[in-house]
Design a protein around this motif. Sequence first.
Motif, PDB file in Angstrom:
ATOM      1  N   PRO A  84       2.555  12.234 -12.227  1.00  0.00           N
ATOM      2  CA  PRO A  84       1.588  13.256 -12.659  1.00  0.00           C
ATOM      3  C   PRO A  84       0.284  12.643 -13.163  1.00  0.00           C
ATOM      4  CG  PRO A  84       3.773  13.671 -13.584  1.00  0.00           C
ATOM      5  CD  PRO A  84       3.817  12.314 -12.971  1.00  0.00           C
ATOM      6  N   ASN A  85      -0.829  13.283 -12.788  1.00  0.00           N
ATOM      7  CA  ASN A  85      -2.165  12.903 -13.254  1.00  0.00           C
ATOM      8  C   ASN A  85      -2.536  11.467 -12.894  1.00  0.00           C
ATOM      9  OD1 ASN A  85      -2.454  15.460 -14.556  1.00  0.00           O
ATOM     10  ND2 ASN A  85      -1.281  14.689 -16.310  1.00  0.00           N
ATOM     11  N   CYS A  86      -1.999  10.968 -11.809  1.00  0.00           N
ATOM     12  CA  CYS A  86      -2.344   9.624 -11.337  1.00  0.00           C
ATOM     13  C   CYS A  86      -3.449   9.751 -10.291  1.00  0.00           C
ATOM     14  CB  CYS A  86      -1.114   8.937 -10.726  1.00  0.00           C
ATOM     15  SG  CYS A  86      -1.366   7.194 -10.361  1.00  0.00           S
ATOM     16  N   LYS A  87      -4.601   9.177 -10.582  1.00  0.00           N
ATOM     17  CA  LYS A  87      -5.765   9.344  -9.706  1.00  0.00           C
ATOM     18  C   LYS A  87      -5.531   8.680  -8.348  1.00  0.00           C
ATOM     19  CE  LYS A  87      -8.976   9.553 -13.590  1.00  0.00           C
ATOM     20  NZ  LYS A  87     -10.171   8.955 -14.242  1.00  0.00           N
ATOM     21  N   PRO A  88      -5.899   9.340  -7.257  1.00  0.00           N
ATOM     22  CA  PRO A  88      -5.608   8.833  -5.908  1.00  0.00           C
ATOM     23  C   PRO A  88      -6.582   7.766  -5.440  1.00  0.00           C
ATOM     24  CG  PRO A  88      -6.736  10.921  -5.740  1.00  0.00           C
ATOM     25  CD  PRO A  88      -6.543  10.674  -7.213  1.00  0.00           C
TER      26      PRO A  88
ATOM     27  N   TYR B 288      -8.803   4.935  -0.732  1.00  0.00           N
ATOM     28  CA  TYR B 288      -9.167   3.691  -0.044  1.00  0.00           C
ATOM     29  C   TYR B 288      -8.514   3.636   1.339  1.00  0.00           C
ATOM     30  CZ  TYR B 288      -9.497  -1.352   0.824  1.00  0.00           C
ATOM     31  OH  TYR B 288      -9.743  -2.589   1.371  1.00  0.00           O
ATOM     32  N   ALA B 289      -7.254   4.016   1.425  1.00  0.00           N
ATOM     33  CA  ALA B 289      -6.552   4.005   2.710  1.00  0.00           C
ATOM     34  C   ALA B 289      -7.200   4.975   3.692  1.00  0.00           C
ATOM     35  CB  ALA B 289      -5.078   4.357   2.503  1.00  0.00           C
ATOM     36  N   ILE B 290      -7.607   6.145   3.222  1.00  0.00           N
ATOM     37  CA  ILE B 290      -8.259   7.127   4.098  1.00  0.00           C
ATOM     38  C   ILE B 290      -9.610   6.613   4.562  1.00  0.00           C
ATOM     39  CG2 ILE B 290      -9.243   9.455   4.158  1.00  0.00           C
ATOM     40  CD1 ILE B 290      -7.037  10.339   2.267  1.00  0.00           C
ATOM     41  N   LEU B 291     -10.351   5.965   3.665  1.00  0.00           N
ATOM     42  CA  LEU B 291     -11.652   5.422   4.037  1.00  0.00           C
ATOM     43  C   LEU B 291     -11.513   4.372   5.138  1.00  0.00           C
ATOM     44  CD1 LEU B 291     -14.720   5.306   3.349  1.00  0.00           C
ATOM     45  CD2 LEU B 291     -14.166   3.446   1.798  1.00  0.00           C
TER      46      LEU B 291
ATOM     47  N   PHE C  32       0.823  -1.211   0.000  1.00  0.00           N
ATOM     48  CA  PHE C  32       0.000   0.000   0.000  1.00  0.00           C
ATOM     49  C   PHE C  32       0.854   1.257   0.000  1.00  0.00           C
ATOM     50  CE2 PHE C  32      -3.689  -2.574   1.023  1.00  0.00           C
ATOM     51  CZ  PHE C  32      -4.712  -1.846   0.440  1.00  0.00           C
ATOM     52  N   ARG C  33       1.883   1.263   0.794  1.00  0.00           N
ATOM     53  CA  ARG C  33       2.721   2.468   0.883  1.00  0.00           C
ATOM     54  C   ARG C  33       3.373   2.803  -0.453  1.00  0.00           C
ATOM     55  NH1 ARG C  33       3.977   4.792   5.647  1.00  0.00           N
ATOM     56  NH2 ARG C  33       3.328   3.743   7.578  1.00  0.00           N
ATOM     57  N   ASN C  34       3.805   1.800  -1.175  1.00  0.00           N
ATOM     58  CA  ASN C  34       4.477   2.049  -2.450  1.00  0.00           C
ATOM     59  C   ASN C  34       3.498   2.475  -3.538  1.00  0.00           C
ATOM     60  OD1 ASN C  34       7.576   1.241  -2.534  1.00  0.00           O
ATOM     61  ND2 ASN C  34       6.566  -0.104  -1.062  1.00  0.00           N
ATOM     62  N   ILE C  35       2.309   1.891  -3.551  1.00  0.00           N
ATOM     63  CA  ILE C  35       1.318   2.329  -4.538  1.00  0.00           C
ATOM     64  C   ILE C  35       0.823   3.739  -4.224  1.00  0.00           C
ATOM     65  CG2 ILE C  35      -1.057   1.951  -5.314  1.00  0.00           C
ATOM     66  CD1 ILE C  35      -0.547  -0.843  -5.734  1.00  0.00           C
TER      67      ILE C  35
ATOM     68  N   PHE D 126      -1.703   0.066  11.799  1.00  0.00           N
ATOM     69  CA  PHE D 126      -1.429  -0.266  10.400  1.00  0.00           C
ATOM     70  C   PHE D 126      -2.281   0.606   9.480  1.00  0.00           C
ATOM     71  CE2 PHE D 126      -3.034  -2.545   6.687  1.00  0.00           C
ATOM     72  CZ  PHE D 126      -1.864  -2.820   6.005  1.00  0.00           C
ATOM     73  N   PHE D 127      -3.580   0.689   9.738  1.00  0.00           N
ATOM     74  CA  PHE D 127      -4.470   1.486   8.896  1.00  0.00           C
ATOM     75  C   PHE D 127      -4.335   2.979   9.158  1.00  0.00           C
ATOM     76  CE2 PHE D 127      -6.680  -2.638   8.789  1.00  0.00           C
ATOM     77  CZ  PHE D 127      -6.845  -2.778   7.421  1.00  0.00           C
ATOM     78  N   ASN D 128      -4.042   3.349  10.402  1.00  0.00           N
ATOM     79  CA  ASN D 128      -3.955   4.768  10.734  1.00  0.00           C
ATOM     80  C   ASN D 128      -2.713   5.439  10.151  1.00  0.00           C
ATOM     81  OD1 ASN D 128      -5.337   4.235  14.075  1.00  0.00           O
ATOM     82  ND2 ASN D 128      -6.352   4.514  12.117  1.00  0.00           N
ATOM     83  N   LYS D 129      -1.701   4.651   9.759  1.00  0.00           N
ATOM     84  CA  LYS D 129      -0.445   5.235   9.292  1.00  0.00           C
ATOM     85  C   LYS D 129      -0.147   4.963   7.817  1.00  0.00           C
ATOM     86  CE  LYS D 129       1.772   5.017  13.840  1.00  0.00           C
ATOM     87  NZ  LYS D 129       2.922   4.468  14.626  1.00  0.00           N
ATOM     88  N   LEU D 130      -1.124   4.412   7.082  1.00  0.00           N
ATOM     89  CA  LEU D 130      -0.868   4.066   5.683  1.00  0.00           C
ATOM     90  C   LEU D 130      -0.536   5.286   4.837  1.00  0.00           C
ATOM     91  CD1 LEU D 130      -3.376   1.268   4.598  1.00  0.00           C
ATOM     92  CD2 LEU D 130      -0.893   1.149   4.790  1.00  0.00           C
ATOM     93  N   TYR D 131      -1.216   6.404   5.107  1.00  0.00           N
ATOM     94  CA  TYR D 131      -0.971   7.600   4.299  1.00  0.00           C
ATOM     95  C   TYR D 131      -0.392   8.720   5.161  1.00  0.00           C
ATOM     96  CZ  TYR D 131      -5.396   9.337   6.246  1.00  0.00           C
ATOM     97  OH  TYR D 131      -6.390   9.740   7.101  1.00  0.00           O
TER      98      TYR D 131
END
Length: 282
Positions: A166-170, A175-178, A155-158, A210-215
């Motif tokens: 550039p122009n890569c949709k988040p 998903y990580a924020i959700l 997840f961290r690398n993607i 794990f989920f709280n620190k993905l982004y």
Amino acid sequence: MELIGDNDPIFSMARMRQFLAHDLILLENQVPWIVLERLFNLIVDLTDNNANAVLIELVKVFVDMNLGIELPSVHPPIQEIKHILDLIRKLLVSSIEAGEDPTEWTPLPSATSLVEAGVKIIRKGESKSFLDIKFDNGVLEIPQLKIEETTESFFRNIISFEQCYPNCKPRFTSYAILLDNLINTVKDVDILCENKIIKNWLNPEDAVPFFNKLYYNIGVIEIYYQSLCKEVNEYYNRRWPRWRAMLVRNYFNTPWAILSTAAAIILLILSFVQTWYTIYRK
């Protein structure tokens, strides 16, 4: 002729496949896809188009076996693939509906709060991508996500790729924020695990950070799933689903509670009838 020697330093080492899988998904280790195509074409005797298709299938098998992620059978245009990490992302994103354009984020309540408000959280079956989350009339459908040792790195690398290119949709960032919104405590993890939404190989206490620190330390302006979050919040703020969930939780959660509640209602009705009959006779 044996392709693997008895003392091969790669295949004789324990957990080497896991180490290779980890290294292959690192953003800094990505080799341009066109280079992989040329190398693969030197090994196999196929036409260019068939070789590309076989190479994609090999990546899918490797990811499934070593990362625990089943990639859909949707092929993006070959010329648009930048590297292996980009291929994995494209396969997962291309299998879900186009949906809405990203907008400003509206926070989502935690899984525990949603359940207490009457929202039913279930596993979405037969989904081709764990990104395919839906909400319909009080039911939040979430495909299963396997949590393994390499999942955090994946997840961290993607997410880093989405942030840097550039122009890569988040999509993965959203998903990580959700999931970060849904998971705040161990109880939230337990709810998702009980419904088989998360197949967790970690301790529940470790799954929360794990989920709280993905982004962590990532600037995000526009995020997907906005329509879903709006619908969930509207349902969450309605009174009747909350009252109904509270009634079920407090008075109908066990057979004995149901019997006690039924007995209390019958006694109340009998008392009312007796009072009415006494007054009527006078």
